[in-house]
Design a protein around this motif. Structure first.
Motif, PDB file in Angstrom:
ATOM      1  N   PRO A  67       0.643  -1.252   0.029  1.00  0.00           N
ATOM      2  CA  PRO A  67      -0.061   0.053   0.016  1.00  0.00           C
ATOM      3  C   PRO A  67       0.780   1.190   0.093  1.00  0.00           C
ATOM      4  O   PRO A  67       2.003   1.202   0.253  1.00  0.00           O
ATOM      5  CB  PRO A  67      -0.802   0.004   1.211  1.00  0.00           C
ATOM      6  N   ASP A  68       0.357   2.455  -0.559  1.00  0.00           N
ATOM      7  CA  ASP A  68       1.100   3.732  -0.650  1.00  0.00           C
ATOM      8  C   ASP A  68       1.659   4.003   0.893  1.00  0.00           C
ATOM      9  O   ASP A  68       2.943   4.445   0.751  1.00  0.00           O
ATOM     10  CB  ASP A  68       0.114   4.607  -1.241  1.00  0.00           C
ATOM     11  N   GLU A  69       0.843   3.958   1.867  1.00  0.00           N
ATOM     12  CA  GLU A  69       1.414   4.278   3.056  1.00  0.00           C
ATOM     13  C   GLU A  69       2.695   3.348   3.396  1.00  0.00           C
ATOM     14  O   GLU A  69       3.618   4.078   4.035  1.00  0.00           O
ATOM     15  CB  GLU A  69       0.186   4.262   4.154  1.00  0.00           C
ATOM     16  N   ASP A  70       2.585   2.254   3.388  1.00  0.00           N
ATOM     17  CA  ASP A  70       3.672   1.336   3.783  1.00  0.00           C
ATOM     18  C   ASP A  70       4.902   1.673   2.542  1.00  0.00           C
ATOM     19  O   ASP A  70       5.967   1.818   3.306  1.00  0.00           O
ATOM     20  CB  ASP A  70       3.356   0.117   3.348  1.00  0.00           C
ATOM     21  N   ARG A  76      10.981   6.470   3.584  1.00  0.00           N
ATOM     22  CA  ARG A  76      11.127   7.443   4.676  1.00  0.00           C
ATOM     23  C   ARG A  76      12.505   6.687   5.452  1.00  0.00           C
ATOM     24  O   ARG A  76      13.380   7.204   5.705  1.00  0.00           O
ATOM     25  CB  ARG A  76      10.091   7.638   5.707  1.00  0.00           C
ATOM     26  N   LEU A  77      12.051   5.693   5.930  1.00  0.00           N
ATOM     27  CA  LEU A  77      13.257   4.675   6.645  1.00  0.00           C
ATOM     28  C   LEU A  77      14.514   4.638   5.771  1.00  0.00           C
ATOM     29  O   LEU A  77      15.631   4.920   6.314  1.00  0.00           O
ATOM     30  CB  LEU A  77      12.737   3.218   7.277  1.00  0.00           C
ATOM     31  N   PRO A  83      23.500   5.441   5.815  1.00  0.00           N
ATOM     32  CA  PRO A  83      24.438   5.375   4.519  1.00  0.00           C
ATOM     33  C   PRO A  83      23.693   6.523   3.509  1.00  0.00           C
ATOM     34  O   PRO A  83      24.441   7.198   2.764  1.00  0.00           O
ATOM     35  CB  PRO A  83      24.446   3.936   4.310  1.00  0.00           C
ATOM     36  N   ALA A  84      22.264   6.432   3.707  1.00  0.00           N
ATOM     37  CA  ALA A  84      21.769   7.621   2.590  1.00  0.00           C
ATOM     38  C   ALA A  84      22.065   8.732   2.944  1.00  0.00           C
ATOM     39  O   ALA A  84      22.223   9.341   2.130  1.00  0.00           O
ATOM     40  CB  ALA A  84      20.324   6.966   2.666  1.00  0.00           C
ATOM     41  N   GLN A  85      21.886   9.141   4.169  1.00  0.00           N
ATOM     42  CA  GLN A  85      22.364  10.574   4.511  1.00  0.00           C
ATOM     43  C   GLN A  85      23.874  11.087   4.243  1.00  0.00           C
ATOM     44  O   GLN A  85      24.079  12.052   3.624  1.00  0.00           O
ATOM     45  CB  GLN A  85      22.085  10.675   5.843  1.00  0.00           C
ATOM     46  N   GLU A  86      24.648   9.827   4.419  1.00  0.00           N
ATOM     47  CA  GLU A  86      26.007  10.302   3.978  1.00  0.00           C
ATOM     48  C   GLU A  86      26.353  10.410   2.312  1.00  0.00           C
ATOM     49  O   GLU A  86      27.082  11.269   2.113  1.00  0.00           O
ATOM     50  CB  GLU A  86      27.020   9.075   4.479  1.00  0.00           C
ATOM     51  N   PHE A  87      25.486   9.410   1.767  1.00  0.00           N
ATOM     52  CA  PHE A  87      25.558   9.707   0.318  1.00  0.00           C
ATOM     53  C   PHE A  87      25.110  11.028  -0.101  1.00  0.00           C
ATOM     54  O   PHE A  87      25.829  11.709  -1.137  1.00  0.00           O
ATOM     55  CB  PHE A  87      24.869   8.571  -0.322  1.00  0.00           C
TER      56      PHE A  87
END
Length: 98
Positions: A67-70, A76-77, A83-87
């Motif tokens: 579902p879209d919410e999931d 978001r997670l 690692p995503a923030q560092e990238f």
């Protein structure tokens, strides 16, 4: 040397009207060009979103049935992970913000 003939009131009025007509034509042309640009930008955005969405679904096939919410929670997670923030930070520092 002869002095050039002065224009009559009617000729001046006609010249003004011609100028106004040309201004309206140019304004309409500008409006048409802006609409075409808007359509092209919308098409490019739509293409980019579909392409990236397909890419994401190919990496995480579970997204198809999610579902879209999931899916939103998953992204978001994933995007707030270290690692995503560092990238993202490294990309910003390198000036690769396109």
């Amino acid at each position: 040397m002869t002095k050039p003939r002065e224009k009559t009131r009617e000729e001046l009025q006609a010249e003004i009207e011609d100028g106004k007509k040309k201004i309206r034509q140019l304004e309409n042309r500008e409006k048409i060009i802006k609409q075409k640009l808007s359509v092209e930008e919308r098409k490019a955005r739509n293409h980019r979103l579909c392409k990236r969405g397909g890419f994401m679904e190919s990496l995480v096939p579970e997204l198809i049935a999610m579902p879209d919410e999931d899916a939103q929670t998953f992204f978001r997670l994933a995007l707030t992970s270290e690692p995503a923030q560092e990238f993202l930070k490294k990309r910003a520092e390198d000036g690769n913000t396109e």
